[in-house]
Design a protein around this motif. Structure first.
Motif, mmCIF file in Angstrom:
data_model
loop_
_atom_site.group_PDB
_atom_site.id
_atom_site.type_symbol
_atom_site.label_atom_id
_atom_site.label_comp_id
_atom_site.label_asym_id
_atom_site.label_seq_id
_atom_site.Cartn_x
_atom_site.Cartn_y
_atom_site.Cartn_z
ATOM 1 N N SER A 561 0.843 -1.187 0.000
ATOM 2 C CA SER A 561 0.000 0.000 0.000
ATOM 3 C C SER A 561 0.878 1.236 0.000
ATOM 4 O O SER A 561 2.078 1.171 0.296
ATOM 5 C CB SER A 561 -0.943 0.016 1.216
ATOM 6 O OG SER A 561 -0.197 0.123 2.409
ATOM 7 N N SER A 563 0.779 5.622 1.025
ATOM 8 C CA SER A 563 0.045 6.615 1.803
ATOM 9 C C SER A 563 0.598 7.997 1.516
ATOM 10 O O SER A 563 1.773 8.165 1.173
ATOM 11 C CB SER A 563 0.114 6.310 3.306
ATOM 12 O OG SER A 563 1.452 6.337 3.762
ATOM 13 N N LEU A 603 -6.894 4.116 -10.220
ATOM 14 C CA LEU A 603 -7.471 3.908 -8.897
ATOM 15 C C LEU A 603 -8.963 4.210 -8.872
ATOM 16 O O LEU A 603 -9.445 5.090 -9.591
ATOM 17 C CB LEU A 603 -6.758 4.797 -7.877
ATOM 18 C CG LEU A 603 -5.259 4.535 -7.725
ATOM 19 C CD1 LEU A 603 -4.633 5.569 -6.809
ATOM 20 C CD2 LEU A 603 -5.008 3.135 -7.203
ATOM 21 N N ASP A 607 -10.014 1.688 -3.650
ATOM 22 C CA ASP A 607 -8.589 1.511 -3.380
ATOM 23 C C ASP A 607 -8.047 2.532 -2.387
ATOM 24 O O ASP A 607 -6.906 2.392 -1.949
ATOM 25 C CB ASP A 607 -7.796 1.637 -4.692
ATOM 26 C CG ASP A 607 -8.288 0.677 -5.752
ATOM 27 O OD1 ASP A 607 -8.501 -0.493 -5.416
ATOM 28 O OD2 ASP A 607 -8.484 1.106 -6.900
ATOM 29 N N VAL A 608 -8.824 3.557 -2.076
ATOM 30 C CA VAL A 608 -8.297 4.685 -1.306
ATOM 31 C C VAL A 608 -9.163 4.934 -0.080
ATOM 32 O O VAL A 608 -10.397 4.969 -0.176
ATOM 33 C CB VAL A 608 -8.237 5.964 -2.179
ATOM 34 C CG1 VAL A 608 -7.701 7.137 -1.377
ATOM 35 C CG2 VAL A 608 -7.359 5.717 -3.408
ATOM 36 N N SER A 620 -14.176 7.078 2.168
ATOM 37 C CA SER A 620 -13.668 6.893 0.811
ATOM 38 C C SER A 620 -13.891 8.180 0.027
ATOM 39 O O SER A 620 -14.824 8.932 0.313
ATOM 40 C CB SER A 620 -14.371 5.722 0.126
ATOM 41 O OG SER A 620 -15.769 5.899 0.171
ATOM 42 N N ILE A 639 -3.911 9.676 3.718
ATOM 43 C CA ILE A 639 -4.595 9.023 2.602
ATOM 44 C C ILE A 639 -3.883 7.711 2.311
ATOM 45 O O ILE A 639 -2.694 7.699 1.990
ATOM 46 C CB ILE A 639 -4.590 9.944 1.366
ATOM 47 C CG1 ILE A 639 -5.324 11.248 1.685
ATOM 48 C CG2 ILE A 639 -5.201 9.245 0.172
ATOM 49 C CD1 ILE A 639 -4.882 12.405 0.837
ATOM 50 N N ILE A 641 -3.582 4.191 0.134
ATOM 51 C CA ILE A 641 -3.892 3.606 -1.170
ATOM 52 C C ILE A 641 -3.522 2.129 -1.130
ATOM 53 O O ILE A 641 -2.348 1.774 -1.018
ATOM 54 C CB ILE A 641 -3.106 4.311 -2.291
ATOM 55 C CG1 ILE A 641 -3.383 5.811 -2.270
ATOM 56 C CG2 ILE A 641 -3.435 3.709 -3.648
ATOM 57 C CD1 ILE A 641 -2.406 6.615 -3.110
#
Length: 984
Positions: A561, A563, A603, A607-608, A620, A639, A641
């Motif tokens: 992931s 961020s 994305l 996904d976030v 989200s 954030i 991802i």
């Protein structure tokens, strides 16, 4: 440091035009330009060589945290180098990045810091009295040849000699201090500054004021600091890797301790106990660029001060007088090679700092003063720290099928500094895969590592080891694999690029900084660096800045992931600030001889996740309809991802569903049936909306050139409420956006009616679950000849838009296909008056009938009713039970059936074909909210044809409203809803 120091990048060194304190009466000589040194991986510093080293936590190996902790801090310095250039790009005018913030505060604190055996330096200067800002006066002359000068107060606005319009060539020749000969003394004679006299005559007649030696010592620190950071050819810009090695003590035995105690300036400055930091020094702690650079410049200057013997006294002796060229040459005669002496004292980068700071006089510092007891540089030390030695690594390999096992052996001259006996080893297997391993001297199991290749072939394995001095050993081993496993090998991730931009609407737009991090498959977080942008634009306008450069994944680990931590500062009157993210691209590591490769991810909001400060659960993001960009906060949030497996892009169809809502145990909507389904109503919405006019969004098959009804329409002939055709301001465009939409495997989309859109138009439903940025959306509900009804998705507010010119969202809807037969609803009270049986929904009361589904589209009375008397019409059969027609009482009316279409007579539903059009009495028997409206599985709030003709005029027939029971006397040629009935 080594006498052959590392070079982060081989670049020429440009001459820095230094605005230093003081002018020179001796002729300036060109600054020496050392030959670009070459990096040695065994004896040089680390530079970018060590930043991609990491170790694995897999298996039974000991924890590597104690080995890696200091390495991470060293890597943080490299991350910083990519960010602080933002300070430089503004000419150090950004808040916290001015020369005053960096140079003065960054060099002023160096005079009181000692770290035991790491730095041997204690000049005893009263720096607190002189170190927190520019001296208040400066020395001015109208030309360099003048014998004397006058003082002038420093200010942002030039005054005295600089501001004299009659003497445009007048300049300042350095700062000076008040003599304090009497209370309120306004200035100084300037002649205690050698640069301000053409000879020593005036200086001989003057008394050197107290504090001059301390001031000169501080001035050397300022000049050294400026050599590092000031101007486009600054050493920081030209040799960032060498700068990092210098300030992090790479190559010295104190490397680990220095980093742990002093280098991590990522938080508000915290130095070892006893280091005096004034409140003024902390003024810009909230600016990471200024804070980092200020601290690192302090370390760089400190190393020069602590590396040259008796530097403070030597500098005062050199700076207290003017030097002619013959005088300087005679003074230096006792030192055969001054540059070599200085390099042995402070290392190559320290030497370059001195050359930039004072290109004329720096060599004079090599001359010992009379009475010095230890005039030579300390053997085995550079820049006040003991030199370290590089480790070495050798390896042997064995091959079994597709698997290669590498067995290393590590020798470390500095092993005494590594009590744990643990070493971080980085392996490049030659096929794009880079892995970290932990080698522990006392654990033989950690001395063998295996890798399985996907393809047969010849590969070169590269192993690098790093010790606690930050020095590296390297070896390469060729291997040949005769067969591959066929199992894909995931290439390591080298760099990351975000398709990202910042948008700000404000009076003053300020600055944006977005820090980026990667989390590997083991859950460890790695800093990627940061994007930084200065925003500028007219007052109260919207400014957009791209933030899309490559960020290096130093560890080369697999990324699970990503961020982002955004910051926005130095702005005012902010109306809008947000980030917009569309995708992420990973650059895969290329081993020597391999071609570069990338993996891109478009994305979605699945996904976030946005972790807002203080929020118990994440949210989200919304998406922009036109671009697909995710809308993210620009402050007070993290954030995250989440990426799928490397090389597998996310399924774009996920965007068809609902926006994820976290922390809700009872969702109101869910991703299902090709879109975002409202659980209560069963309506499914296509939530990738487009903007268009009403005519292009709606469908009406009656319009020439418009799509004809097909099987996906389930009996519909248009998108309008109830299927009734619009006669006032009908559809004028053959385009039918919703009707033509094919999404999620479904093709039965339509433009929703106002009633359907109202079922989800609220903050709790559309406002929370629809993934795209919203506003007013079209409905298929007509208002007048030129206007259609709109509904605001988050608030449900009603609006009206011009059908031809207005541009609004088209959010399409679909519902489940109609069932094979009419299945009754079960009301909330569990009533059993109607039951699903006998081919439809049966009224169980005495004399009750069985009711069919309602036809989707309204039809004329003639199309609904059956009369066998019409030539060419269907004739009675066994299913009609002796009936000749559908008319009430079997009596043929004055205006009988005029159409060979017989909706009810031809209907086959639930296995029965004896359906007919109901009479008005049969319709009235079931009308009402407790009967038809409660049990019938279709909208009963409408008029339905009966088989009863009205007495006058006979061209009309009775329609009954199934909810209210009201009558409708409509022409038999007019469209109206149809439901059929049979006798059980």
């Amino acid at each position: 440091m080594s006498t052959s120091p590392p070079l982060w990048r081989s670049v020429p060194l440009a001459v820095l035009l230094l605005v230093a304190a003081g002018c020179h009466s001796v002729q300036d000589t060109p600054e020496p330009t050392p030959s670009p040194p070459t990096r040695s991986g065994l004896t040089g510093g680390s530079g970018d060589w060590y930043t991609d080293l990491d170790v694995s936590d897999e298996g039974s190996l000991p924890s590597p945290l104690d080995v890696m902790d200091w390495m991470d801090k060293g890597g943080d310095l490299f991350d910083f180098l990519k960010d602080v250039s933002a300070c430089m790009d503004t000419g150090f005018n950004k808040s916290g990045c001015s020369g005053k913030d960096i140079v003065w505060k960054g060099s002023c604190m160096l005079l009181g810091w000692q770290l035991g055996d790491m730095l041997l330096f204690d000049p005893g200067i009263p720096f607190e009295d002189i170190c927190n800002g520019d001296p208040p006066l400066k020395c001015c002359k109208y030309s360099p040849s003048e014998d004397s000068c006058h003082s002038a107060f420093n200010s942002e606005r030039p005054i005295n000699c600089e501001g004299n319009p009659s003497a445009t060539s007048a300049v300042s020749f350095g700062p000076c201090l008040p003599l304090t000969r009497y209370p309120g003394d306004p200035g100084c004679l300037c002649d205690y500054i050698p640069q301000c006299t053409a000879s020593g005559a005036l200086m001989a007649r003057s008394v050197t004021p107290p504090g001059v030696e301390a001031w000169r010592g501080n001035q050397l620190g300022v000049m050294l600091a400026r050599a590092v950071e000031q101007g486009p050819s600054a050493l920081f810009r030209q040799s960032p890797g060498d700068f990092v090695d210098y300030v992090s003590f790479v190559g010295t035995q104190a490397h680990q301790q220095v980093l742990l105690q002093s280098a991590p300036f990522a938080k508000p400055d915290a130095f070892p106990e006893g280091y005096p930091l004034s409140a003024d020094y902390h003024a810009n702690d909230n600016d990471p660029d200024a804070r980092y650079l200020r601290g690192l410049v302090t370390l760089a200057v400190q190393r020069v001060y602590s590396g040259i013997p008796n530097l403070y006294a030597r500098w005062n002796a050199v700076a207290a007088r003017n030097w002619t060229e013959p005088e300087a040459a005679a003074y230096l005669a006792q030192v055969p090679d001054p540059d070599a002496v200085l390099e042995s004292c402070v290392g190559n980068f320290g030497l370059r700092m001195l050359q930039r700071a004072d290109p004329v006089r720096y060599r004079l510092l090599t001359v010992p003063l009379a009475g010095e007891t230890e005039p030579d540089c300390r053997a085995g030390w550079r820049g006040g720290a003991a030199l370290g030695s590089a480790p070495s690594i050798t390896a042997t390999t064995t091959v079994a099928g597709a698997t290669v096992t590498l067995s290393p052996d590590i020798t470390d001259p500095d092993a005494a500094r590594n009590a744990s006996g643990r070493y971080a080893v980085r392996l490049d297997w030659g096929d794009g895969r880079v892995e970290g391993r932990l080698y522990t001297v006392a654990v033989p199991a950690s001395h063998a590592w295996s890798h399985t290749y996907e393809h047969a072939g010849s590969y070169t394995v590269t192993a690098r080891v790093l010790n606690t001095s930050g020095l590296m050993g390297e070896t390469t081993v060729p291997v040949s694999v005769t067969q591959g496993s066929g199992v894909p090998v995931a290439r390591s991730v080298a760099r990351v690029r975000f398709d990202l931009e910042a948008t700000v609407t404000a009076g003053t737009h300020g600055y944006v900084r977005v820090e980026a991090f990667a989390t590997d498959v083991q859950g460890k977080v790695h800093a990627l660096g940061a994007h930084w942008a200065a925003l500028s634009g007219a007052y109260n306008t919207t400014v957009t800045a791209p933030l899309s450069g490559w960020l290096t994944n130093r560890s080369l680990k697999d990324i699970r992931s990503l961020s982002l931590k955004p910051f926005h500062y130095d702005s005012n009157q902010v109306a809008l600030r947000e980030l917009r993210l569309k995708g992420v691209t990973l650059e895969l590591h290329a081993s020597p001889g391999m071609a570069p490769a990338t993996a891109s991810y478009a994305l979605t909001n699945r996904d976030v996740k946005i972790h807002a400060a203080g929020a118990p659960v994440p949210t989200s993001p919304l998406m922009e309809p036109a671009t697909g960009q995710l809308k993210l906060p620009l402050t007070s949030a993290e954030i995250v991802i989440d990426l799928p497996a490397p090389g597998v892009p996310p399924d774009a169809a996920l965007a068809y569903g609902c926006r994820p809502v976290y922390g809700s145990e009872a969702p109101l909507m869910r991703s299902a049936q090709g879109g975002c389904e409202d659980i209560d109503s069963g309506l499914v919405f296509a939530v990738i909306p487009a903007r268009m006019n009403w005519h292009d969004a709606v469908w009406d098959s009656a319009l020439a050139g418009s799509p004809e009804p097909d099987v996906h329409d389930h009996g519909r002939i248009n998108d309008f409420p109830g299927g009734y055709r619009v006669t006032q301001g009908p559809d004028l465009s053959p385009s039918a956006y919703c009707h033509d939409l094919d999404q999620g495997g479904f093709s039965d989309w339509r433009l929703p009616t106002e009633e359907e859109l109202l079922k989800v138009a609220s903050g709790a439903r559309a406002g929370a679950y629809f993934p795209y940025a919203m506003g007013y959306a079209w409905t298929s509900t007509n208002w007048d000849a030129t206007t259609a009804v709109l509904r605001d998705l988050p608030s449900a507010a009603r609006g009206y838009g011009n059908k031809s010119t207005a541009q609004h969202l088209a959010v399409c809807v679909r519902s489940a296909p109609p069932p094979a037969q009419h299945v009754c609803r079960v009301p909330a009270d569990g009533g059993q008056t109607f039951l699903t049986e006998a081919g439809g929904c049966r009224d169980t009361r005495t004399g009750g009938r069985v009711w069919s589904k309602a036809f989707v589209a309204p039809r004329s009375w003639h199309a609904a009713v059956w009369g066998s008397e019409l030539p060419g019409n269907a004739q009675p059969d066994l299913q009609d039970s002796g009936r000749m027609n559908d008319y009430a009482g079997g009596v043929v009316p004055a205006n009988p059936d005029a159409s060979t279409e017989n909706l009810c007579h031809d209907l086959v539903e639930g296995g029965f074909s004896d359906w007919r059009l109901p009479t008005d009495s049969e319709l009235r028997a079931v009308r009402g909210t407790s009967l038809a409206a409660a049990y019938f599985a279709f909208d009963t709030a409408d008029y339905f044809w009966s088989s009863s003709t009205w007495s006058s005029p006979t061209t009309t027939a009775l329609g009954i409203h199934l909810t209210s029971g009201g009558n409708s006397f409509s022409l038999k040629t007019a469209p109206q809803r149809v439901v059929c009935v049979r006798t059980p």
